[in-house]
Scaffold this motif. Structure first.
Motif, mmCIF file in Angstrom:
data_model
loop_
_atom_site.group_PDB
_atom_site.id
_atom_site.type_symbol
_atom_site.label_atom_id
_atom_site.label_comp_id
_atom_site.label_asym_id
_atom_site.label_seq_id
_atom_site.Cartn_x
_atom_site.Cartn_y
_atom_site.Cartn_z
ATOM 1 N N ALA A 23 83.237 31.718 30.721
ATOM 2 C CA ALA A 23 81.794 31.986 31.141
ATOM 3 C C ALA A 23 81.125 31.098 31.918
ATOM 4 O O ALA A 23 81.225 29.882 31.866
ATOM 5 N N GLN A 24 80.351 31.656 32.993
ATOM 6 C CA GLN A 24 79.656 30.863 33.865
ATOM 7 C C GLN A 24 78.388 30.469 33.361
ATOM 8 O O GLN A 24 77.638 31.503 32.702
ATOM 9 N N GLY A 25 78.058 29.157 33.318
ATOM 10 C CA GLY A 25 76.510 28.785 32.587
ATOM 11 C C GLY A 25 76.316 27.412 32.380
ATOM 12 O O GLY A 25 77.509 26.785 32.742
ATOM 13 N N ASP A 26 75.256 27.004 32.547
ATOM 14 C CA ASP A 26 74.795 25.848 32.369
ATOM 15 C C ASP A 26 75.202 25.380 30.829
ATOM 16 O O ASP A 26 74.247 25.787 29.813
ATOM 17 N N GLY A 27 75.909 24.579 30.440
ATOM 18 C CA GLY A 27 76.252 24.443 28.959
ATOM 19 C C GLY A 27 75.435 23.491 28.113
ATOM 20 O O GLY A 27 75.740 23.204 27.301
ATOM 21 N N MET A 28 74.425 22.718 29.021
ATOM 22 C CA MET A 28 73.510 21.956 28.510
ATOM 23 C C MET A 28 72.862 22.556 27.008
ATOM 24 O O MET A 28 72.291 21.794 26.145
ATOM 25 N N ALA A 29 72.614 23.580 26.964
ATOM 26 C CA ALA A 29 72.044 24.611 26.227
ATOM 27 C C ALA A 29 73.061 25.079 25.082
ATOM 28 O O ALA A 29 72.770 25.949 24.114
ATOM 29 N N GLY A 30 74.219 24.944 25.212
ATOM 30 C CA GLY A 30 75.259 25.360 24.442
ATOM 31 C C GLY A 30 75.584 26.875 24.492
ATOM 32 O O GLY A 30 74.938 27.609 25.656
ATOM 33 N N TRP A 31 75.852 27.554 23.365
ATOM 34 C CA TRP A 31 76.234 29.046 23.513
ATOM 35 C C TRP A 31 75.678 29.526 22.011
ATOM 36 O O TRP A 31 76.648 29.931 21.253
ATOM 37 N N ALA A 59 77.072 30.651 17.890
ATOM 38 C CA ALA A 59 77.130 29.340 17.088
ATOM 39 C C ALA A 59 77.087 29.743 15.618
ATOM 40 O O ALA A 59 76.534 30.912 15.260
ATOM 41 N N PRO A 60 77.410 28.857 14.787
ATOM 42 C CA PRO A 60 77.755 27.562 14.924
ATOM 43 C C PRO A 60 79.339 27.564 15.178
ATOM 44 O O PRO A 60 80.065 28.359 14.843
ATOM 45 N N TYR A 61 79.606 26.187 15.399
ATOM 46 C CA TYR A 61 81.077 25.983 16.005
ATOM 47 C C TYR A 61 81.612 24.991 14.988
ATOM 48 O O TYR A 61 80.810 23.802 14.443
ATOM 49 N N ASP A 62 82.821 24.924 14.810
ATOM 50 C CA ASP A 62 83.498 23.610 14.002
ATOM 51 C C ASP A 62 83.613 22.487 15.027
ATOM 52 O O ASP A 62 83.640 21.367 14.544
ATOM 53 N N VAL A 63 83.896 22.686 16.454
ATOM 54 C CA VAL A 63 84.158 21.790 17.326
ATOM 55 C C VAL A 63 83.359 22.146 18.599
ATOM 56 O O VAL A 63 83.533 23.195 19.062
ATOM 57 N N ILE A 64 82.896 21.129 19.081
ATOM 58 C CA ILE A 64 82.108 21.149 20.468
ATOM 59 C C ILE A 64 82.797 19.928 21.261
ATOM 60 O O ILE A 64 82.521 18.793 20.900
ATOM 61 N N SER A 121 73.990 11.330 29.650
ATOM 62 C CA SER A 121 73.359 10.183 29.066
ATOM 63 C C SER A 121 73.155 10.244 27.676
ATOM 64 O O SER A 121 73.153 9.181 26.941
ATOM 65 N N PHE A 122 72.999 11.327 27.189
ATOM 66 C CA PHE A 122 72.605 11.591 25.815
ATOM 67 C C PHE A 122 73.307 13.049 25.252
ATOM 68 O O PHE A 122 73.301 13.974 26.070
ATOM 69 N N VAL A 123 73.460 13.234 24.203
ATOM 70 C CA VAL A 123 73.945 14.627 23.587
ATOM 71 C C VAL A 123 72.554 15.488 23.404
ATOM 72 O O VAL A 123 71.613 15.007 22.571
ATOM 73 N N PRO A 124 72.617 16.556 23.888
ATOM 74 C CA PRO A 124 71.215 17.383 23.881
ATOM 75 C C PRO A 124 71.298 17.973 22.433
ATOM 76 O O PRO A 124 72.253 18.261 21.732
ATOM 77 N N GLN A 125 70.076 17.990 21.778
ATOM 78 C CA GLN A 125 69.667 18.193 20.643
ATOM 79 C C GLN A 125 70.573 19.705 20.279
ATOM 80 O O GLN A 125 70.639 19.948 19.396
ATOM 81 N N ALA A 126 70.128 20.588 21.232
ATOM 82 C CA ALA A 126 70.616 22.131 21.234
ATOM 83 C C ALA A 126 72.094 22.077 20.949
ATOM 84 O O ALA A 126 72.623 22.867 20.104
ATOM 85 N N GLN A 147 74.071 23.367 16.998
ATOM 86 C CA GLN A 147 75.289 24.472 17.025
ATOM 87 C C GLN A 147 76.500 24.032 16.225
ATOM 88 O O GLN A 147 77.513 24.877 16.232
ATOM 89 N N LEU A 148 76.483 22.823 15.708
ATOM 90 C CA LEU A 148 77.558 22.384 14.846
ATOM 91 C C LEU A 148 77.553 22.800 13.598
ATOM 92 O O LEU A 148 76.556 22.761 12.845
ATOM 93 N N LYS A 149 78.471 23.218 13.141
ATOM 94 C CA LYS A 149 78.789 23.558 11.507
ATOM 95 C C LYS A 149 78.504 22.127 10.790
ATOM 96 O O LYS A 149 78.789 21.280 11.270
ATOM 97 N N VAL A 150 78.247 22.394 9.476
ATOM 98 C CA VAL A 150 78.149 21.147 8.561
ATOM 99 C C VAL A 150 79.731 21.020 8.419
ATOM 100 O O VAL A 150 80.708 21.784 8.106
ATOM 101 N N GLY A 151 80.185 19.698 8.645
ATOM 102 C CA GLY A 151 81.611 19.336 8.716
ATOM 103 C C GLY A 151 82.219 19.408 10.168
ATOM 104 O O GLY A 151 83.392 18.994 10.617
#
Length: 217
Positions: free
Chosen positions: A130-138, A142-147, A154-159, A163-167
């Motif tokens: 899909a087309q889009g700015d991935g900094m906000a994720g999808w 969510a949530p995902y097992d892997v991103i 410069s840093f990993v966005p909080q968003a 969106q990560l699952k526990v584990g």
């Protein structure tokens, strides 16, 4: 050009010596046809230890980097994956071969088409581009097992962390030239993360990537 010999040499002379020793990863890199995802004009460079330009100022990462990331993620067949920065679609194809499904976001319309065509031509059916700015994720999926963040930030966005699952595991190239870290972040519990820097490298920054370090663990 003998693609099979070149592929074997890539794995044995570039990737394995860089401490990518997971046989599942090496087998995967022998199976998914990298030459099918490079621009036609660069096909002779498909297995070289170089970044391959793919247009829009973007590149395919070096094979050794792809191998290191795959080894760090330890993908499982049940994993749901989000990729930020589709590029040529090759890394999405690698992820898809080991995971249940992959959703991948690309900001450049030209590369969305390039990657989509490459994936379709190679019969990869468990990837959605899909087309889009991935900094906000999808967030809708969510949530995902892997991103996987396939370019520099410069840093990993909080968003994305949210969106990560526990584990779940997130891999990103964090920092700015001349030194960036290939960083694996694991969600150990709701709101609690463990960070491990796997290797040092330099990759192109993602377009629209936030450039100041506003988050720390």
């Amino acid at each position: 050009m003998n693609f099979e010999k070149a592929r074997f040499n890539m794995v044995e002379q570039q990737i394995r010596p860089w401490e990518v020793l997971d046989q599942n990863v090496l087998d995967l890199l022998m199976t998914v046809k990298r030459e099918e995802f490079v621009p036609a004009s660069a096909r002779s460079l498909a297995f070289a230890d170089v970044e391959i330009p793919i247009g829009c100022g973007q590149v395919m990462l070096k094979p050794v980097i792809e191998g290191k990331v795959l080894q760090a993620l330890q993908l499982a067949k049940s994993d749901s994956v989000l990729e930020i920065g589709t590029g040529s679609g090759f890394f999405a194809a690698l992820l898809a071969a080991r995971a249940e499904w992959v959703r991948t976001l690309e900001i450049e319309p030209e590369l969305v088409k390039f990657a989509s065509d490459n994936l379709a031509r190679n019969g990869v059916e468990n990837v959605v581009v899909a087309q889009g700015d991935g900094m906000a994720g999808w967030a809708e999926r969510a949530p995902y097992d892997v991103i996987v963040v396939s370019g520099g930030v410069s840093f990993v966005p909080q968003a994305l962390l949210e969106q990560l699952k526990v584990g779940g595991r997130l891999f990103a190239f964090v920092g700015e030239a001349p030194v960036m870290k290939g960083r694996l972040i694991t969600c150990e519990a709701e709101g609690r993360f463990r960070t491990e820097d796997i290797f040092e490298t330099v990759v192109p920054m993602l377009r629209n990537a936030p450039r100041h370090d506003a988050f720390s663990f």
